[in-house]
Design a protein around this motif. Sequence first.
Motif, PDB file in Angstrom:
ATOM      1  N   GLY A 145     -48.006  -4.731  53.708  1.00  5.36           N
ATOM      2  CA  GLY A 145     -48.200  -3.640  52.766  1.00  5.36           C
ATOM      3  C   GLY A 145     -47.002  -3.504  51.845  1.00  5.36           C
ATOM      4  O   GLY A 145     -45.849  -3.587  52.294  1.00  5.36           O
ATOM      5  N   LEU A 146     -47.258  -3.307  50.558  1.00  2.00           N
ATOM      6  CA  LEU A 146     -46.186  -3.183  49.564  1.00  2.00           C
ATOM      7  C   LEU A 146     -46.435  -1.949  48.694  1.00  2.00           C
ATOM      8  O   LEU A 146     -47.544  -1.781  48.179  1.00  2.00           O
ATOM      9  N   TYR A 194     -42.048 -11.482  58.970  1.00  2.00           N
ATOM     10  CA  TYR A 194     -42.009 -10.104  58.470  1.00  2.00           C
ATOM     11  C   TYR A 194     -43.028  -9.220  59.167  1.00  2.00           C
ATOM     12  O   TYR A 194     -42.801  -8.011  59.338  1.00  2.00           O
ATOM     13  N   THR A 195     -44.156  -9.784  59.584  1.00  2.00           N
ATOM     14  CA  THR A 195     -45.188  -8.985  60.240  1.00  2.00           C
ATOM     15  C   THR A 195     -44.978  -8.875  61.745  1.00  2.00           C
ATOM     16  O   THR A 195     -45.687  -8.129  62.415  1.00  2.00           O
ATOM     17  N   ARG A 196     -44.007  -9.599  62.270  1.00  2.00           N
ATOM     18  CA  ARG A 196     -43.821  -9.657  63.726  1.00  2.00           C
ATOM     19  C   ARG A 196     -43.342  -8.320  64.297  1.00  2.00           C
ATOM     20  O   ARG A 196     -43.731  -7.925  65.390  1.00  2.00           O
ATOM     21  N   ASP A 197     -42.471  -7.622  63.578  1.00  2.00           N
ATOM     22  CA  ASP A 197     -41.923  -6.364  64.089  1.00  2.00           C
ATOM     23  C   ASP A 197     -41.911  -5.340  62.958  1.00  2.00           C
ATOM     24  O   ASP A 197     -40.869  -5.044  62.370  1.00  2.00           O
ATOM     25  N   ALA A 214     -50.980   0.928  53.221  1.00  2.00           N
ATOM     26  CA  ALA A 214     -51.392  -0.394  53.700  1.00  2.00           C
ATOM     27  C   ALA A 214     -50.354  -0.854  54.714  1.00  2.00           C
ATOM     28  O   ALA A 214     -49.226  -1.197  54.359  1.00  2.00           O
ATOM     29  N   ALA A 215     -50.724  -0.829  55.957  1.00  2.00           N
ATOM     30  CA  ALA A 215     -49.759  -1.114  57.018  1.00  2.00           C
ATOM     31  C   ALA A 215     -49.373  -2.594  57.036  1.00  2.00           C
ATOM     32  O   ALA A 215     -50.161  -3.472  56.677  1.00  2.00           O
ATOM     33  N   THR A 216     -48.159  -2.844  57.458  1.00  2.00           N
ATOM     34  CA  THR A 216     -47.725  -4.205  57.771  1.00  2.00           C
ATOM     35  C   THR A 216     -48.012  -4.427  59.251  1.00  2.00           C
ATOM     36  O   THR A 216     -47.516  -3.675  60.101  1.00  2.00           O
TER      37      THR A 216
END
Length: 251
Positions: A80-81, A109-112, A10-12
Amino acid sequence: MQKIRHTPRAATSIRALDTHVGIDPHRHDDHQIAYAGSGVLSVTTDAGTWVAPTSRALWIPAGTVHEHRAYGRTDLHSVGLPTRLNPLSLDTPAVIAVGPLLRELILAYTRDPEDEGPARRRLLGVLLDQLRAAPLQPLHLPAPADPRLAAVCALLHADPADSRGLAALGGAAGAGASERTLSRLFRSELGMTFPQWRTQLRLHQALRLLAVATPVTAVAHRCGWSSASAFIDVFRRAFGHTPGTHPGRLP
């Protein structure tokens, strides 16, 4: 039968979705947090539908077959975790409240997502702490399995403003069950009474309509409330603010 994609990781990420655009059924081997930075996001599984405006996020446990749909221009932020990290200690989907700090943590957290530096690892630690403390929200619309109940629910999905009682709806749907039987099925299978389920359905539809800038009075009418004031009262009790100031609403 629609093919179900299996995406192990599960991608971030951040993904822009236009209104009514969806992501087809799929599953991950990781847990996932889905958050709409703008607009409204829904997640549907075999067990029902969960809806989240910008003040809520969706918890999707590993292995859950699910599909997304956007209402209003939606920025989908996915975290994603790995399965060893389960801050909610849940193995079923849920909606969680998102306050200002948790919102900024998810956005940051999702920015990069390619950054693997120590600062971002510390950011994840704080994000997990905030997720553990986030209250769960009752924004689940359970889906019926019994065909008699499914026939009644389908009528209301098609027209949430339908004000007929359970006996009349059962007759119109050809459910072949008495009002007493249908009422029992709502409680035993869906975990709520018929009026509670119908109110939840109407609130879900209201969130979707507000996300595409539908006027409050029109939302009230299309979702079956007797007046705008009645709708505003129910909406305020459910979300803590009026529909006119709803954070998922387009200007």
